[in-house]
Design an enzyme around this catalytic site. Structure first.
Site, PDB file in Angstrom:
ATOM      1  N   LYS A  86     -12.167  -4.505   8.308  1.00 33.95           N
ATOM      2  CA  LYS A  86     -12.066  -5.385   7.146  1.00 33.95           C
ATOM      3  C   LYS A  86     -13.324  -6.222   6.972  1.00 33.95           C
ATOM      4  O   LYS A  86     -14.042  -6.487   7.933  1.00 33.95           O
ATOM      5  CB  LYS A  86     -10.907  -6.396   7.329  1.00 33.95           C
TER       6      LYS A  86
ATOM      7  N   CYS B 188       0.790  -1.234   0.000  1.00 29.77           N
ATOM      8  CA  CYS B 188       0.000   0.000   0.000  1.00 29.77           C
ATOM      9  C   CYS B 188       0.826   1.290   0.000  1.00 29.77           C
ATOM     10  O   CYS B 188       0.497   2.211  -0.754  1.00 29.77           O
ATOM     11  CB  CYS B 188      -1.052   0.004   1.092  1.00 29.77           C
TER      12      CYS B 188
ATOM     13  N   GLN C  99       0.773 -11.143  -2.761  1.00 24.64           N
ATOM     14  CA  GLN C  99      -0.625 -10.748  -2.591  1.00 24.64           C
ATOM     15  C   GLN C  99      -1.203 -10.359  -3.945  1.00 24.64           C
ATOM     16  O   GLN C  99      -0.531  -9.700  -4.732  1.00 24.64           O
ATOM     17  CB  GLN C  99      -0.712  -9.519  -1.684  1.00 24.64           C
TER      18      GLN C  99
ATOM     19  N   HIS D 130      -5.317  -1.324  -4.660  1.00 19.69           N
ATOM     20  CA  HIS D 130      -5.784  -0.220  -3.830  1.00 19.69           C
ATOM     21  C   HIS D 130      -6.655   0.678  -4.664  1.00 19.69           C
ATOM     22  O   HIS D 130      -6.267   1.103  -5.746  1.00 19.69           O
ATOM     23  CB  HIS D 130      -4.596   0.515  -3.214  1.00 19.69           C
TER      24      HIS D 130
END
Length: 644
Positions: free
Chosen positions: A472, A337, A384, A388
């Site tokens: 989340k 991020c 991953q 974003h």
RNA sequence: GCCGGUGUAGCUCAGUUGGCCAGAGCAGCUGAUUUGUAAUCAGCUGGUCGGGGGUUCGAAUCCCUCCACCGGCUCCA
């Protein structure tokens, strides 16, 4: 008289103060024999406890969750009694019923207990169970409770009692053993027929790693030996699907001590599988307006100081990388991020540009504790399927819902139907673990709750499970032996945009702050692959599997034709190869069946003459003869169907 | 990181109480066989018994230590 309402809606009247057991007896002898607990107005009760007011009830046997709950809870007490008789002076922590069985945390003092001691405890449990001892419930005062465990010298129970309200404390007693317990329990021990103590492990008292570690013994019991045998068989079957075993068999991935623990090496077959998964998601993301970006594997330390990751995880991570320049430090990227925030800042953004969606299969490194590593599900270096989304407040809900659509689409395509959708919010008690204002957290949490509700998701809310920068929505899937793993995750974040001072120019000409959504539908390629292996047992969907077809020539004479078949298939985008070994056909079939190749084509004289193939489907045997062209079309249609 | 367990050939495992050059099956290699729907036959190769240290005339076996793995606990951005 009390009115008792049964699950089917029937109502019967009984004399006042009737026990669950008596109600069961009034219905049938069989039910009375099998009854384990009774649910009274939604609360699980002992069968022997008297019902004095009009109630809605259901009687629970071993087929019901509420029945098993009481059964295994009572089994935990039985184990405690066995332990106390074999090891006098043992102190007891907590001993609850769990999803599959029960455990008890005990302090054996200086006595060393290993799994070699478990059979002895099992035997003692069976011996005690045969005495048909009743579980007797008794309400006690707090003073009385304290006095009992003070005399017994059990500081764990004393700690638990000290936190309870006087007047709500109950003891349960069976045989020689008395325990502080809320219940409920079985009527007596006679229904416990089969016992298996499965493992022994350390467990911190009250889950606090700073406190004493007790010995936890896990076990499971059944009313019939047959059920225990079935359970053991089930566990053995599950082990065969373990991704570590299948990954080795199918040559998907490996580890090397020299490379380092928790650092997976993807073998050629595994890499093919993973790349296909990636391509699948990339295609979906393209449709949803994502733009691919790429960032390096390391980043300046300041990047993570800004994001807050360094303060939160810095000391427990791979340590900073230094350079000849004494003032320079880099971190192995633990998150993508911050990098993506910097990409956002590349140029001024307008409200018209939003939402911006940056996607990257970004490899990150985290120094997970050594005891935590587990196959591909928990590793120190992983990729991953990260993205974003930078959006305006008015876009947040819609963007969030679109991400839910992606996750659900992926899960559906891969037949993950048994997942749990969890909303992970802040810890109610301890807010110091999180960054950012209450106001923003409130907004973020509400956005998730609303999006999930509008999408009709059945969610469970877990407090304290949020990331430090935001709440989340997590999609959890179980592995072969029932462990839950977080795969997909979607997170709302007001904080990093603030920390990185991200802006866009609004319609009003003023600067505004975007909101970030972090999301990863797979979670990580490693963990997702692991769970996929366990769900399929290595029998991957046709579109995904590394090898779709193997051609098996009857003898070396038909090698040329086999090669021709394979080449034709590959030219038509079907992944095929020839088993060229000088083996009999039976052997080739066996080996390739075990390799879970979806289609086996047997070719010999007949097929070579007519340009046909004898088709065999993995696990389903001989399917008959087809022309090569028809088979090719058939396979392509099957793939099409899977991806519809 | 903590508790408990395990570690013998590429894989699955024998090797009980210390004692001849450490075994088997599969895989691999070589040869024979030319095969019709879940294991063809024969020969060969392959191990510093997880690493290091110790006890002993002698250690895969006993002790210490480190490492990795397995089951939990804790943790999981």
């Amino acid at each position: 008289m009390v009115k008792i309402t049964f699950p089917d809606g029937n109502i019967r009247e009984y004399e006042s103060s009737i026990s669950g057991l008596d109600i069961a007896k009034s219905l049938s002898q069989k039910l009375a024999k099998e009854a384990l607990s009774i649910t009274v107005n939604g609360e699980i009760w002992d069968l022997s406890r008297n019902i004095t007011t009009d109630s809605t009830i259901s009687i629970n046997t071993f087929d019901e969750k509420d029945g098993k709950y009481a059964y295994w809870h009572s089994s935990a007490h039985l184990m405690a009694e066995a332990i106390e008789s074999l090891y006098p002076g043992t102190k007891f922590g907590i001993g609850p019923s769990i999803e599959n069985g029960f455990y008890y945390d005990v302090d054996f003092g200086d006595t060393k207990v290993t799994d070699a001691d478990l059979p002895k405890i099992e035997q003692k449990m069976l011996e005690l169970a045969r005495k048909n001892q009743e579980y007797k419930r008794r309400e006690v005062s707090k003073d009385e409770a304290m006095a009992y465990f003070t005399q017994k010298g059990d500081e764990y129970k004393l700690e638990l009692i000290s936190e309870l309200q006087d007047g709500t404390i109950t003891f349960y007693e069976q045989g020689e053993f008395t325990d502080l317990c809320r219940g409920p329990h079985l009527h007596d021990t006679s229904q416990i027929k089969a016992v298996k103590l499965t493992s022994l492990a350390g467990a911190y008292w009250r889950g606090d790693e700073k406190r004493k570690q007790l010995t936890r013994i896990y076990g499971i019991t059944f009313p019939k030996q047959k059920l225990l045998d079935e359970y053991i068989t089930f566990l053995e079957e599950a082990k065969k699907r373990d991704h570590r075993k299948v990954g080795k068999e199918l040559e998907l991935f490996t580890f090397s001590e020299k490379v380092g623990m928790g650092l997976p090496l993807w073998l050629p077959k595994g890499t093919q599988l993973r790349e296909r998964l990636q391509a699948f998601l990339q295609k979906v993301q393209k449709e949803y307006g994502y733009e691919p970006v790429m960032t390096p594997h390391i980043g300046g330390k300041e990047l993570y100081v800004t994001s807050g990751h360094y303060a939160k995880y810095g000391k427990d991570s791979f340590q900073p990388i230094t350079t000849p320049n004494p003032n320079e430090e880099f971190l192995l990227k633990p998150m993508n991020c911050p990098h993506h925030c910097e990409i956002y800042k590349f140029k001024p953004r307008s409200y018209k540009d939003l939402p911006i969606r940056f996607a990257e299969f970004g490899t990150v490194y985290r120094y997970e504790q050594s005891g935590e590593l587990h196959g591909l599900t928990r590793v120190r270096g992983f990729t991953q399927d990260d993205a974003h989304i930078f959006c305006r407040p008015d876009q947040l809900l819609d963007e969030f819902k679109k991400v839910i659509d992606i996750v659900l689409y992926i899960f559906k395509t891969l037949s993950f139907d048994n997942f749990i959708t969890q909303i992970s919010l802040r810890d109610k008690e301890d807010r110091s673990k999180y960054i950012g204002s209450d106001e923003n957290w409130e907004k973020a949490e509400n956005a998730i709750i609303q999006a999930a509700a509008e999408k009709g998701l059945e969610t469970v809310i877990e407090y304290g499970e949020a990331a430090f920068y935001g709440p989340k929505l997590d999609f959890m899937v179980r592995d072969a032996i029932g462990r839950k793993w977080q795969l997909g995750t979607i997170q709302v974040d007001y904080n990093l945009p603030e920390r990185f001072e991200l802006e866009y120019t609004g319609e009003d000409g003023k600067k505004h702050r975007p909101i970030m959504i972090h999301r990863a539908p797979f979670g990580s390629m490693e963990r997702f692959t692991a769970v996929l292996i366990e769900h399929t047992g290595g029998k991957f969907p046709l579109w995904l599997t590394p090898d779709q077809v193997v051609v098996l020539p009857i003898s070396e004479k038909f090698q040329d034709y086999a090669q021709k078949v394979s080449q034709f298939l590959n030219k038509n985008d079907v992944r095929a190869f020839v088993d060229e070994r000088n083996e009999k056909i039976g052997r080739k079939i066996r080996d390739n069946e075990l390799k879970r190749i979806p289609f086996l084509l047997v070719v010999g004289e007949k097929e070579a003459e007519t340009n046909q193939v004898a088709v065999r489907r993995q696990g389903q045997g001989d399917q008959g003869v087809m022309s090569l062209e028809d088979f090719t079309i058939f396979v392509k249609n099957e793939v099409e169907k899977e991806l519809n």
